[in-house]
Design an enzyme around this catalytic site. Structure first.
Site, PDB file in Angstrom:
ATOM      1  N   THR A 201       0.848  -1.185   0.000  1.00 21.25           N
ATOM      2  CA  THR A 201       0.000   0.000   0.000  1.00 21.25           C
ATOM      3  C   THR A 201       0.886   1.238   0.000  1.00 21.25           C
ATOM      4  O   THR A 201       2.088   1.156   0.268  1.00 21.25           O
ATOM      5  CB  THR A 201      -0.909   0.028   1.237  1.00 21.25           C
ATOM      6  OG1 THR A 201      -0.091   0.140   2.411  1.00 21.25           O
ATOM      7  CG2 THR A 201      -1.741  -1.248   1.329  1.00 21.25           C
ATOM      8  N   GLU A 346      -5.570  -4.357  -1.422  1.00 23.27           N
ATOM      9  CA  GLU A 346      -5.884  -5.559  -0.638  1.00 23.27           C
ATOM     10  C   GLU A 346      -6.939  -6.448  -1.289  1.00 23.27           C
ATOM     11  O   GLU A 346      -7.252  -7.526  -0.770  1.00 23.27           O
ATOM     12  CB  GLU A 346      -6.363  -5.149   0.761  1.00 23.27           C
ATOM     13  CG  GLU A 346      -5.301  -4.482   1.612  1.00 23.27           C
ATOM     14  CD  GLU A 346      -5.233  -2.968   1.458  1.00 23.27           C
ATOM     15  OE1 GLU A 346      -4.647  -2.309   2.327  1.00 23.27           O
ATOM     16  OE2 GLU A 346      -5.774  -2.447   0.450  1.00 23.27           O
ATOM     17  N   LYS A 457     -15.731  16.805   9.723  1.00 22.15           N
ATOM     18  CA  LYS A 457     -16.774  16.732  10.743  1.00 22.15           C
ATOM     19  C   LYS A 457     -17.021  18.132  11.290  1.00 22.15           C
ATOM     20  O   LYS A 457     -16.213  18.664  12.054  1.00 22.15           O
ATOM     21  CB  LYS A 457     -16.389  15.775  11.865  1.00 22.15           C
ATOM     22  CG  LYS A 457     -17.555  15.454  12.791  1.00 22.15           C
ATOM     23  CD  LYS A 457     -17.250  14.302  13.727  1.00 22.15           C
ATOM     24  CE  LYS A 457     -18.503  13.882  14.487  1.00 22.15           C
ATOM     25  NZ  LYS A 457     -18.248  12.730  15.384  1.00 22.15           N
ATOM     26  N   TRP A 462     -21.257  15.258   9.158  1.00 14.01           N
ATOM     27  CA  TRP A 462     -20.203  14.904   8.203  1.00 14.01           C
ATOM     28  C   TRP A 462     -20.392  15.644   6.885  1.00 14.01           C
ATOM     29  O   TRP A 462     -21.501  15.743   6.364  1.00 14.01           O
ATOM     30  CB  TRP A 462     -20.201  13.402   7.933  1.00 14.01           C
ATOM     31  CG  TRP A 462     -19.841  12.561   9.114  1.00 14.01           C
ATOM     32  CD1 TRP A 462     -20.655  11.707   9.806  1.00 14.01           C
ATOM     33  CD2 TRP A 462     -18.559  12.471   9.743  1.00 14.01           C
ATOM     34  NE1 TRP A 462     -19.969  11.104  10.826  1.00 14.01           N
ATOM     35  CE2 TRP A 462     -18.672  11.552  10.812  1.00 14.01           C
ATOM     36  CE3 TRP A 462     -17.324  13.078   9.518  1.00 14.01           C
ATOM     37  CZ2 TRP A 462     -17.608  11.220  11.644  1.00 14.01           C
ATOM     38  CZ3 TRP A 462     -16.259  12.752  10.341  1.00 14.01           C
ATOM     39  CH2 TRP A 462     -16.409  11.840  11.388  1.00 14.01           C
TER      40      TRP A 462
END
Length: 560
Positions: A201, A346, A457, A462
């Site tokens: 990653t 992944e 936030k 959100w």
């Protein structure tokens, strides 16, 4: 037969009987063998670092793969050896995929754009014993010589005439590994769960983490993706992987190519708009895959020419959310069909594809564009769920929003030699936690709201940075933009919009805010707009919000 238990795991029913089928291992070598046998005349074209174009057929590629496999064994590569590649998309890199994996070794594709500390980390964490490099990256290796694992052998991917003068010790020449080697290799058989490839990653939080793929997962991922209704996977198509072979196996394309018989056009180091346009035009490329930042350059070049590359009909966009304005330009201005894809390192990596069913294609154009802006529906072999903060499942009703988790035979069950990261990544039901916040509609469309760490936030509510960015990208004078959270004394966080103006544009903050007022909720409007010459991009071509957050960590909003 399987039945779910209360925990969501599976248990075996009593009384089942085994089938009477041969247990033949699924191995990567079978893919190139299939291509050689059934699509021998399909072509691979490569723009080489040496400056010319190389072209050959799958049959010729197979012969060189066999020679390279013999050369690897002569070099001391054994089953399980990690072999690193530091290379562009070209025919030699393609050959390495199959030769390394075919003999039971592990192909570790290294991203040359990694920061110095991550570059050192992945080579040493993987314990790579051999590294294959394109000419381009020899100076990089010279500068980082002290970071290389002790005793590593380095092979330069060129012929003797182009071998560089270098201070690196004992360089091997790629083409000389193949000289006098047999054009046939008796591929060994082994457990299909044997590791075949390793990708790390990008390491946006902590050290990069290694996804270690198996032969079984790689073959299944290829079959699952091949099953998708994508027009590029036929012997009559030519596709160009702009996504690098060093980034999650170029989204599986090197495996899908010989399986489907599609012609493959490799761009080498030329990933700028003019280079891509010319190669696509000259080679009659019908489909191309890449991240949005690459397509910005191609669209600019298409604007200069007033047309698309002559045969280009399909584009797959992944890596980050496709701006609706880009989707509309491709489809309405140039007649190029866009498929939006989503996945992760992944996941091998494809998880969902924005392919419309026939009845959806009969919908009005605006509705089709709305659906295509989502991340699509799950690919066969991928299960999706969304959960709340306590891990309880949420309904797929298009309204509930939660953390997205996935499972399937091509999804990692942990990371290579990293138990703490593995434990944090897998939930109590054995699903992989993606770190994405999403909603799923009743008809299966995945809608990524944001990365958990990229949400703003504000006052307990959100704000999606992705949605706000997409709204801003519709402005004709904005070339690229990003939204990050800035500290606010009253609301905790408020959105800060960072904009790269289009060439020749004379943008003002007030004009951008006015533009957004009709497109997003009032409380979503950014508290400030900052103009910059360029945005930082990470190793995979995405905008690096980690860098932006560090750059603007002390930024004081005018509303604060």
């Amino acid at each position: 037969m399987l039945t779910p238990t209360g925990s969501g795991r599976k248990k075996m029913l009593q009384g089942v009987i085994p089938g009477r089928m041969m247990q033949r291992p699924l191995l990567v070598s079978s893919l190139i063998e299939y291509g050689k046998d059934f699509h021998p005349n399909s072509e691979i074209v490569s723009r080489r670092v040496e400056g010319d174009l190389h072209r050959y057929t799958y049959a010729a590629a197979y012969r060189r793969v066999c020679q390279l496999a013999h050369g690897l064994v002569a070099l001391g590569v054994t089953p399980g050896t990690r072999v690193a590649t530091l290379a562009w998309n070209n025919h030699r890199h393609f050959e390495l995929y199959y030769a390394i994996q075919g003999i039971g070794a592990v192909c570790h594709t290294v991203n040359p754009r990694l920061p110095v500390d991550q570059f050192k980390y992945v080579l040493n964490h993987a314990d790579d014993r051999v590294l294959f490099t394109d000419l381009t990256f020899v100076p990089l290796l010279e500068a980082r010589r002290a970071d290389l694992p002790p005793g590593m052998k380095i092979v330069v991917m060129t012929d003797r005439a182009h071998m560089p003068e270098s201070g690196l010790p004992d360089l091997f020449c790629f083409e000389e590994l193949l000289v006098s080697q047999a054009e046939h290799y008796d591929w060994p058989e082994f457990d299909e769960n044997t590791a075949c490839a390793l990708c790390y990653t990008s390491g946006t939080t902590g050290n990069p983490k290694g996804a270690l793929y198996s032969h079984r997962s790689m073959v299944l991922h290829s079959l699952f993706a091949r099953n998708a209704d994508l027009p590029c996977f036929t012997p009559r198509a030519k596709f160009l992987p702009v996504v690098p072979l060093f980034h999650v196996n170029a989204w599986g394309l090197p495996y899908l190519a010989p399986l489907s018989g599609a012609g493959m056009v490799m761009p080498g180091p030329g990933l700028d708009g003019p280079s891509l346009f010319k190669l696509m035009d000259d080679e009659a490329v019908s489909s191309a895959w890449g991240v949005p930042t690459v397509w910005l350059g191609l669209l600019a070049e298409m604007g200069q020419h007033g047309r698309k590359p002559k045969a280009l009909a399909h584009v797959l966009v992944g890596g980050s959310a496709v701006p609706p304005s880009m989707l509309r330009t491709f489809q309405e201005t140039y007649g190029i069909s866009v498929v939006h894809g989503w996945g992760m390192t992944e996941m091998s990596p494809v998880g969902s594809l924005g392919i419309l069913e026939p009845e959806m294609e009969a919908l009005p154009q605006e509705e089709q564009l709305r659906l295509k802006a989502y991340q699509g529906r799950r690919m066969f072999g991928v299960d999706l769920k969304i959960v709340d903060e306590d891990g309880a499942r949420l309904p797929h009703d298009g309204e509930a929003i939660g953390e997205l988790a996935v499972r399937g035979p091509c999804v990692v069950d942990g990371y290579f030699n990293d138990e703490p990261a593995s434990a944090a990544a897998i939930d109590d039901e054995g699903w992989f936690r993606t770190g994405d916040v999403a909603s799923i509609s009743p008809d299966g469309f995945l809608m990524i709201v944001d990365r958990t760490k990229d949400l703003v936030k504000s006052g307990g509510e959100w704000i999606s940075s992705i949605d706000l960015e997409n709204a801003a990208m519709a402005h004709p004078e904005i070339a690229e933009c990003a939204v990050i959270a800035a500290v606010h004394p009253k609301w905790d966080e408020r959105p800060l919009l960072i904009v790269v103006p289009a060439a020749g544009a004379d943008l003002a903050k007030e004009a951008v805010i006015d533009f957004l007022t009709a497109r997003v909720a009032k409380w979503w409007l950014p508290d400030d707009v900052v103009f910059v010459d360029e945005l930082p991009h990470g190793a995979t071509g995405k905008v690096s919000k980690l860098t932006l957050r560090a750059q603007f960590k002390d930024y004081v909003l005018p509303t604060a």
